[in-house]
Design a protein around this motif. Structure first.
Motif, PDB file in Angstrom:
ATOM      1  N   THR A  93       7.495   2.143   1.954  1.00  0.00           N
ATOM      2  CA  THR A  93       6.142   1.708   2.293  1.00  0.00           C
ATOM      3  C   THR A  93       5.425   2.802   3.093  1.00  0.00           C
ATOM      4  O   THR A  93       5.900   3.203   4.157  1.00  0.00           O
ATOM      5  CB  THR A  93       6.178   0.424   3.135  1.00  0.00           C
ATOM      6  OG1 THR A  93       6.877  -0.591   2.401  1.00  0.00           O
ATOM      7  CG2 THR A  93       4.762  -0.052   3.437  1.00  0.00           C
ATOM      8  N   PRO A  94       4.299   3.296   2.588  1.00  0.00           N
ATOM      9  CA  PRO A  94       3.581   4.356   3.305  1.00  0.00           C
ATOM     10  C   PRO A  94       2.857   3.809   4.531  1.00  0.00           C
ATOM     11  O   PRO A  94       2.475   2.633   4.577  1.00  0.00           O
ATOM     12  CB  PRO A  94       2.579   4.872   2.262  1.00  0.00           C
ATOM     13  CG  PRO A  94       2.325   3.686   1.383  1.00  0.00           C
ATOM     14  CD  PRO A  94       3.640   2.943   1.314  1.00  0.00           C
ATOM     15  N   ILE A 118      -0.412   3.774   6.420  1.00  0.00           N
ATOM     16  CA  ILE A 118      -1.827   4.042   6.177  1.00  0.00           C
ATOM     17  C   ILE A 118      -2.612   3.726   7.443  1.00  0.00           C
ATOM     18  O   ILE A 118      -2.469   2.627   8.015  1.00  0.00           O
ATOM     19  CB  ILE A 118      -2.369   3.202   4.999  1.00  0.00           C
ATOM     20  CG1 ILE A 118      -1.458   3.365   3.779  1.00  0.00           C
ATOM     21  CG2 ILE A 118      -3.791   3.604   4.671  1.00  0.00           C
ATOM     22  CD1 ILE A 118      -1.364   4.774   3.255  1.00  0.00           C
ATOM     23  N   LYS A 154      -8.764   1.342   6.122  1.00  0.00           N
ATOM     24  CA  LYS A 154      -7.616   2.217   5.900  1.00  0.00           C
ATOM     25  C   LYS A 154      -7.738   2.789   4.490  1.00  0.00           C
ATOM     26  O   LYS A 154      -7.786   2.046   3.520  1.00  0.00           O
ATOM     27  CB  LYS A 154      -6.306   1.438   6.040  1.00  0.00           C
ATOM     28  CG  LYS A 154      -6.042   0.905   7.433  1.00  0.00           C
ATOM     29  CD  LYS A 154      -4.696   0.195   7.485  1.00  0.00           C
ATOM     30  CE  LYS A 154      -4.364  -0.282   8.896  1.00  0.00           C
ATOM     31  NZ  LYS A 154      -3.042  -0.937   8.965  1.00  0.00           N
ATOM     32  N   ASN A 194      -6.429   4.517   1.308  1.00  0.00           N
ATOM     33  CA  ASN A 194      -5.203   4.758   0.553  1.00  0.00           C
ATOM     34  C   ASN A 194      -5.611   5.235  -0.839  1.00  0.00           C
ATOM     35  O   ASN A 194      -6.052   4.449  -1.681  1.00  0.00           O
ATOM     36  CB  ASN A 194      -4.372   3.478   0.462  1.00  0.00           C
ATOM     37  CG  ASN A 194      -3.031   3.716  -0.198  1.00  0.00           C
ATOM     38  OD1 ASN A 194      -2.802   4.749  -0.824  1.00  0.00           O
ATOM     39  ND2 ASN A 194      -2.130   2.758  -0.069  1.00  0.00           N
ATOM     40  N   LYS A 223      -4.019   3.498  -3.804  1.00  0.00           N
ATOM     41  CA  LYS A 223      -4.550   2.170  -4.103  1.00  0.00           C
ATOM     42  C   LYS A 223      -5.915   2.250  -4.748  1.00  0.00           C
ATOM     43  O   LYS A 223      -6.257   1.449  -5.619  1.00  0.00           O
ATOM     44  CB  LYS A 223      -4.637   1.355  -2.810  1.00  0.00           C
ATOM     45  CG  LYS A 223      -5.066  -0.078  -3.003  1.00  0.00           C
ATOM     46  CD  LYS A 223      -5.048  -0.837  -1.690  1.00  0.00           C
ATOM     47  CE  LYS A 223      -5.472  -2.295  -1.878  1.00  0.00           C
ATOM     48  NZ  LYS A 223      -5.461  -3.037  -0.587  1.00  0.00           N
ATOM     49  N   THR A 224      -6.717   3.237  -4.335  1.00  0.00           N
ATOM     50  CA  THR A 224      -8.076   3.382  -4.863  1.00  0.00           C
ATOM     51  C   THR A 224      -8.092   3.956  -6.265  1.00  0.00           C
ATOM     52  O   THR A 224      -8.809   3.467  -7.145  1.00  0.00           O
ATOM     53  CB  THR A 224      -8.911   4.279  -3.930  1.00  0.00           C
ATOM     54  OG1 THR A 224      -8.892   3.733  -2.610  1.00  0.00           O
ATOM     55  CG2 THR A 224     -10.352   4.373  -4.424  1.00  0.00           C
ATOM     56  N   TYR A 275      -1.654   5.529  -8.853  1.00  0.00           N
ATOM     57  CA  TYR A 275      -0.646   6.512  -8.443  1.00  0.00           C
ATOM     58  C   TYR A 275      -0.967   7.906  -8.990  1.00  0.00           C
ATOM     59  O   TYR A 275      -0.990   8.887  -8.253  1.00  0.00           O
ATOM     60  CB  TYR A 275       0.735   6.068  -8.917  1.00  0.00           C
ATOM     61  CG  TYR A 275       1.379   5.052  -8.004  1.00  0.00           C
ATOM     62  CD1 TYR A 275       0.615   4.316  -7.102  1.00  0.00           C
ATOM     63  CD2 TYR A 275       2.744   4.824  -8.040  1.00  0.00           C
ATOM     64  CE1 TYR A 275       1.192   3.387  -6.257  1.00  0.00           C
ATOM     65  CE2 TYR A 275       3.342   3.887  -7.195  1.00  0.00           C
ATOM     66  CZ  TYR A 275       2.559   3.185  -6.317  1.00  0.00           C
ATOM     67  OH  TYR A 275       3.126   2.265  -5.479  1.00  0.00           O
ATOM     68  N   GLY A 294      -4.420   9.097  -7.528  1.00  0.00           N
ATOM     69  CA  GLY A 294      -4.347   9.425  -6.106  1.00  0.00           C
ATOM     70  C   GLY A 294      -3.683  10.764  -5.874  1.00  0.00           C
ATOM     71  O   GLY A 294      -4.136  11.561  -5.039  1.00  0.00           O
TER      72      GLY A 294
END
Length: 242
Positions: free
Chosen positions: A129-130, A132, A202, A204, A207-208, A211, A214
């Motif tokens: 889990t990153p 953020i 936050k 990320n 998420k935007t 994978y 990003g």
């Protein structure tokens, strides 16, 4: 942070921060201030042996307490060794960029960020889990103040550590100031965070943009930063030639 280091380099260029020493050419090739080592080779070997023994004892104690602590000690030693041998420092990268037009350190830092980004991306793919964090005035103000501070102090979070261990007393004071500043931030965090941190999103990129997207955006931004260093170097030397 880049803007802060630029302002910091302008500050240290003021007469107040300039040394009054005058450089003179040494005609005979030998200085009367040449340091003569007082310790024999045998004493130096003893010091090295004692240092290695202390490191081994540290590792044994750390692994006996907890595997994670032992691994952290091992990787910490390796990380510090690489930092010192490579003389890796964000301050040097930005300061050389603004003062002398040298981009080697900054380009090396960007390349390192590209490699570490791929490593972090791999850990995320394997389920880690990153962390953020919020992007707001805290990033802009904090980055700017940090940039000004490291330029004036002459060392960043990593730079002051290995320079202090090399025997440069000035950076021991810089490290002390770093610790005191961190403590002060902890004391006022609950008062400033609700205004400057928590209300903001936050960011990320995974998420935007997904994978793949990003990761691509990350490398595009790093590539732009790399190209900007090349442009700045050419601009700097062209401006000084005029």
């Amino acid at each position: 942070m880049g803007c802060g280091t630029y302002v910091g380099t302008k500050i240290i260029s003021l007469p107040l921060f300039q040394t009054k020493m005058v450089m003179k050419k040494n005609k005979n090739g030998k200085s009367k201030y040449t340091y003569q080592a007082k310790n024999s080779d045998m004493k130096n070997k003893i010091y090295i042996a004692i240092g290695c023994l202390l490191v081994i004892l540290l590792f044994v104690h750390s692994f006996r307490m907890q595997l994670v602590l032992g691994m952290a000690s091992l990787f910490g030693l390796l990380f510090g060794f690489l930092l010192e041998k490579g003389q890796i420092c964000f301050t040097s990268g930005f300061r050389d960029l603004w003062l002398a037009g040298r981009t080697n350190m900054m380009q090396a830092i960007i390349a390192d960020m590209a490699i570490s980004s791929l490593g972090t991306f791999s850990f995320i793919l394997f389920g880690r889990t990153p962390l953020i964090f919020w992007v707001g005035p805290n990033v802009v103000i904090g980055g700017f103040l940090f940039g000004v501070g490291i330029a004036i102090a002459g060392g960043c979070e990593t730079g002051w550590m290995y320079r202090a261990m090399e025997g440069q007393v000035h950076y021991m004071l810089v490290g002390l100031g770093n610790v005191i500043g961190s403590i002060l931030l902890v004391l006022v965090w609950n008062k400033i965070a609700p205004v400057m941190v928590y209300p903001y999103p936050k960011v990320n990129l995974l998420k935007t943009f997904g994978y793949t997207g990003g990761l691509a955006v990350t490398y595009i931004l790093l590539g732009i930063a790399f190209l900007l260093t090349i442009w700045w170097q050419r601009f700097f030397f062209k401006k000084n030639e005029q």
